[in-house]
Design a protein around this motif. Structure first.
Motif, PDB file in Angstrom:
ATOM      1  N   VAL A 100       2.816  -5.216  16.677  1.00  0.00           N
ATOM      2  CA  VAL A 100       2.219  -4.465  15.613  1.00  0.00           C
ATOM      3  C   VAL A 100       0.708  -4.210  16.300  1.00  0.00           C
ATOM      4  CG1 VAL A 100       0.779  -6.177  14.051  1.00  0.00           C
ATOM      5  CG2 VAL A 100       3.336  -6.840  14.482  1.00  0.00           C
ATOM      6  N   THR A 115       2.067  -0.292  11.173  1.00  0.00           N
ATOM      7  CA  THR A 115       3.621  -0.181  10.488  1.00  0.00           C
ATOM      8  C   THR A 115       4.342  -1.493  10.413  1.00  0.00           C
ATOM      9  OG1 THR A 115       5.045   0.936   9.627  1.00  0.00           O
ATOM     10  CG2 THR A 115       4.571   1.604  11.948  1.00  0.00           C
ATOM     11  N   ASP A 158       4.556  -4.506  10.800  1.00  0.00           N
ATOM     12  CA  ASP A 158       4.345  -5.353  10.302  1.00  0.00           C
ATOM     13  C   ASP A 158       5.759  -6.208   9.604  1.00  0.00           C
ATOM     14  OD1 ASP A 158       3.800  -7.886   9.013  1.00  0.00           O
ATOM     15  OD2 ASP A 158       1.964  -7.183   8.523  1.00  0.00           O
ATOM     16  N   TRP A 159       5.944  -5.593   9.101  1.00  0.00           N
ATOM     17  CA  TRP A 159       6.855  -5.351   8.305  1.00  0.00           C
ATOM     18  C   TRP A 159       8.781  -5.365   9.139  1.00  0.00           C
ATOM     19  CZ3 TRP A 159       6.112  -4.191   2.135  1.00  0.00           C
ATOM     20  CH2 TRP A 159       5.213  -4.500   1.932  1.00  0.00           C
ATOM     21  N   VAL A 188      -4.010  -9.005   9.939  1.00  0.00           N
ATOM     22  CA  VAL A 188      -2.493  -9.035   9.453  1.00  0.00           C
ATOM     23  C   VAL A 188      -2.853  -7.444   8.451  1.00  0.00           C
ATOM     24  CG1 VAL A 188      -0.665  -9.328   8.300  1.00  0.00           C
ATOM     25  CG2 VAL A 188      -1.572 -11.135   8.842  1.00  0.00           C
ATOM     26  N   PRO A 189      -1.442  -6.250   8.867  1.00  0.00           N
ATOM     27  CA  PRO A 189      -2.254  -5.104   8.884  1.00  0.00           C
ATOM     28  C   PRO A 189      -1.234  -4.795   7.202  1.00  0.00           C
ATOM     29  CG  PRO A 189      -0.914  -4.917  10.293  1.00  0.00           C
ATOM     30  CD  PRO A 189      -0.941  -6.592  10.398  1.00  0.00           C
ATOM     31  N   THR A 190      -1.141  -5.728   6.645  1.00  0.00           N
ATOM     32  CA  THR A 190      -0.488  -5.526   5.076  1.00  0.00           C
ATOM     33  C   THR A 190      -1.236  -6.614   3.999  1.00  0.00           C
ATOM     34  OG1 THR A 190       1.542  -6.952   5.974  1.00  0.00           O
ATOM     35  CG2 THR A 190       2.215  -4.308   5.945  1.00  0.00           C
ATOM     36  N   ILE A 193      -0.827   7.668   9.391  1.00  0.00           N
ATOM     37  CA  ILE A 193       0.705   7.784  10.326  1.00  0.00           C
ATOM     38  C   ILE A 193       0.221   6.091  11.118  1.00  0.00           C
ATOM     39  CG2 ILE A 193       0.152   8.429  12.856  1.00  0.00           C
ATOM     40  CD1 ILE A 193      -0.505  10.895  11.726  1.00  0.00           C
ATOM     41  N   ALA A 194      -0.508   5.654  11.010  1.00  0.00           N
ATOM     42  CA  ALA A 194      -0.338   3.909  11.983  1.00  0.00           C
ATOM     43  C   ALA A 194       0.467   3.462  10.897  1.00  0.00           C
ATOM     44  CB  ALA A 194      -1.446   3.379  11.755  1.00  0.00           C
ATOM     45  N   LEU A 195       0.237   2.955   9.766  1.00  0.00           N
ATOM     46  CA  LEU A 195       1.008   2.581   8.685  1.00  0.00           C
ATOM     47  C   LEU A 195       2.935   2.785   8.183  1.00  0.00           C
ATOM     48  CD1 LEU A 195      -1.636   1.460   6.459  1.00  0.00           C
ATOM     49  CD2 LEU A 195      -0.568  -0.074   7.133  1.00  0.00           C
ATOM     50  N   GLY A 196       3.049   4.239   9.002  1.00  0.00           N
ATOM     51  CA  GLY A 196       3.996   4.442   9.438  1.00  0.00           C
ATOM     52  C   GLY A 196       4.068   5.456   6.929  1.00  0.00           C
ATOM     53  N   PHE A 220       9.683   1.240   1.698  1.00  0.00           N
ATOM     54  CA  PHE A 220       8.779   0.084   2.109  1.00  0.00           C
ATOM     55  C   PHE A 220       8.050  -0.089   3.369  1.00  0.00           C
ATOM     56  CE2 PHE A 220       9.325  -2.732   6.205  1.00  0.00           C
ATOM     57  CZ  PHE A 220      10.293  -3.980   5.602  1.00  0.00           C
ATOM     58  N   GLU A 257       3.605  -1.014   2.440  1.00  0.00           N
ATOM     59  CA  GLU A 257       2.783  -1.181   3.639  1.00  0.00           C
ATOM     60  C   GLU A 257       1.896  -1.213   3.879  1.00  0.00           C
ATOM     61  OE1 GLU A 257       4.892  -2.622   8.169  1.00  0.00           O
ATOM     62  OE2 GLU A 257       5.722  -0.297   6.975  1.00  0.00           O
TER      63      GLU A 257
END
Lengths: 180, 435
Positions: free
Chosen positions: A122, A127, A129-130, B32-34, B253-256, B401, B405
């Protein structure tokens, strides 16, 4: 990029036009940090596979069996070739993409025994994370250092990890069955 | 550790290689990133109200639950809870033959169904190393682009509806109906067609499809002008979408993030152009890209994409009209069902038909990851085969998905009313998220 310079490099495999790099389980986060700094900024997916019973006879859901024709299941021929054996029970694959011209994809892979933990990534790609929570939830992979390793898709009080091969289809407890 | 930006990237603006938070300017929550945490000083004041948004709320596009902490109208905390539509498709598919599995991906992303079907079929074909005839490739491209328009119309109609522009919904569903009629003509089903088969198409293109499709191609640009006239000068729409739900390119990008969400953040990346599959290498189209990363840009990217999709459909039509009478499915009898009429005359064909239907075809041992650009972004399929008639492991990389996020990051400094706009703009399909 020279893959064998990665921390914990074990093996490089090319198949179906895809690159798979096997990494020592203990050094996967280090290796991930390195590839990210080489331009693989995009983590597409984290996926675990359970190889319990790989190539054995009588795995649930299989018509064909490794030893050949099964008299109890007519019209089956079994495997044409025995599949290659795997080093440990679980594989954990990280599908990475470098957004450049030409684009480059790689699969980093490490192998885990049952209950063997792996370091979370993480901190490398938020991303994850999930994706890690999903693999924990459905496959029971423990990610150490994950900030919030809780079940994601299933209820918090669920028993077991359904995508494991020893978790049968229709295996959820039924409340009013004859057994009670 | 610093890394020079990648200059080879065709981008609207220069953006650095992503670092994990905290990097400068990142808005991704650091714990927590989300999850957006309520600031400690606010928690102490007792002013924070926690409300439960969903899972059954008309504007959550299915069953998404958001636990929102409010300070007045301001969103100060957010946690997205998913899984209410988890169906265990991946487990089910391990127990079906490859042949029967094709129907499942469509039900995963039930709005971008044709693309979901495509990614699975492409992955199996790659494992089989099967050559697909030209006609099937072009027809797949055409149907996938129709599906993209369909998906964006559903996005546009519902997200405008949620912000009060009710008439948009009727207009969008009018054109959506035309697309569904085309699907019905081709496959007999309006959605979830199972028209793509391992090896090609299930049937030949029916007579009369080309003129009907051409009517749609000629009509759609006018419809797009209508949408623009209704929305793009609508003061309320602009007010509610501009500058709302910001997502920077690095964070995206970091969060996909992929697809329209990524391109609305100024990252010029489209798998159709950058990793061409099907016939995308041979058609001419533009990849729309906007720099601001707000709700408005996400809507504009999808509007422009629809116009480009119409152009692609037009080019596919021209090509397909020249391919009339050509085969639509590969001629590999170990994988593909023999033609129906042969079953009465050929013993060999009958045996092959029987074997494929009862036992299923075998797929060589191996693992594979195939990614395509679905209406929602990078839709990936990971397959493991042990050489048997059923997949050992199937996994889908769901763009929705990843999109969800980003809710916590987008929702910073947002008001409760913006929440609906932001969730709508990320265009997540809950079936795709939960699988």
């Amino acid at each position: 990029m020279t893959w064998d310079a990665l921390p914990g490099f074990v093996e490089l495999k090319e198949s179906f036009g895809e690159t798979t790099v096997t990494i020592e389980t203990g050094r996967i986060r280090e290796a991930c940090e390195r590839v990210r700094s080489e331009g693989f900024t995009f983590l597409a997916d984290i996926v675990a596979t359970d190889y319990l019973g790989w190539g054995h006879k009588g795995v649930s859901g299989y018509i064909g069996t490794a030893s050949g024709r099964d008299l109890n299941h007519p019209s089956t021929q079994g495997y044409q070739a025995l599949p290659q054996l795997k080093p440990k029970r679980f594989s954990l694959s990280y599908h990475l993409l470098a957004m450049r011209q030409p684009p480059e994809r790689v699969r980093l892979q490490c192998w885990l025994d049952e209950d063997e933990p792996v370091e979370s990534v993480v901190s490398v790609w938020p991303t994850a994370d999930w994706h890690e929570r999903e693999q924990f939830d459905l496959m029971g992979i423990r990610f150490e250092g994950h900030p919030n390793l809780a079940r994601l898709l299933l209820p918090d009080d669920w028993d077991g990890h359904p995508l494991r091969k020893d978790y049968p289809l229709g295996g959820e407890p039924v409340r009013f069955s004859d057994a009670e | 550790m610093t890394v020079a930006p990648d200059r080879t990237m065709r981008s609207m603006r220069d953006w650095p290689v992503v670092f994990p938070p905290p990097y400068e300017g990142s808005r991704i929550p650091t714990r927590v990133p989300t999850i957006l945490d309520v600031p400690a000083e606010l928690l102490a004041t007792d002013d924070v109200l926690q409300i439960n948004f969903g899972p059954n709320h008309p504007s959550t596009h299915g069953v998404l639950r958001l636990i929102v902490d409010l300070d007045g109208e301001q969103v100060v905390g957010l946690n997205a809870v998913i899984g209410y539509l988890h169906t265990g498709f991946e487990k089910t598919m391990e127990h079906k033959t490859w042949w029967k599995c094709v129907t499942y991906p469509e039900r995963i992303d039930y709005v971008g169904y044709q693309n979901a079907e495509l990614v699975f079929v492409l992955a199996v074909e790659k494992l089989l190393e099967l050559e697909v005839p030209e006609k099937a490739t072009w027809m797949r491209t055409l149907l996938c682009e129709l599906n993209r328009i369909h998906s964006h119309l559903v996005f546009l109609g519902t997200s405008a509806l949620e912000l009060g522009a009710i008439s948009m919904f009727w207009y969008c569903f009018r054109e959506r109906e035309m697309i569904l009629d085309l699907y019905e003509m081709v496959a007999g089903a309006r959605m979830h067609t199972r028209y793509f088969q391992v090896g090609g198409l299930a049937e030949d293109i029916p007579p009369g499809f080309f003129p009907e499709c051409r009517t749609f191609v000629e009509w759609m640009p006018h419809a797009l002008d209508d949408y623009l006239a209704l929305l793009d000068r609508n003061a309320i729409w602009l007010e509610r979408t501009k500058g709302v739900g910001l997502l920077s390119p690095e964070d995206a990008i970091a969060l996909g993030q992929t697809g329209p969400n990524l391109r609305a953040s100024g990252v010029d990346w489209d798998l159709r152009r950058d990793e061409p599959y099907l016939a995308y290498g041979q058609v001419d189209f533009r990849v729309p890209c906007y720099p601001n990363g707000d709700v408005y840009d996400r809507y504009r990217v999808r509007m422009d994409e629809m116009a480009e999709s119409v152009r692609i459909v037009d080019q596919c039509l021209r090509r397909l009209e020249r391919l009339e009478g050509k085969p639509w499915i590969a001629d590999d009898r170990k994988v593909v069902l023999p033609p129906r009429e042969e079953l009465h005359t050929s013993m060999e064909s009958l045996i092959h038909h029987f074997k494929i239907v009862t036992e299923g075809f075998r797929v060589p041992e191996g693992e594979i990851y195939v990614a395509i650009e679905s209406p929602r972004g990078e839709s990936g399929c990971y397959l493991v085969s042990d050489g048997g008639p059923k997949p050992w492991r199937v996994h889908f990389r769901a763009p929705s998905f990843a999109a969800l996020e980003a809710t916590a990051t987008c929702m910073q400094d947002a008001l409760i009313a913006d929440l609906v706009a932001i969730v709508g703009s990320l265009d997540a399909v809950m079936g795709d998220t939960d699988r």
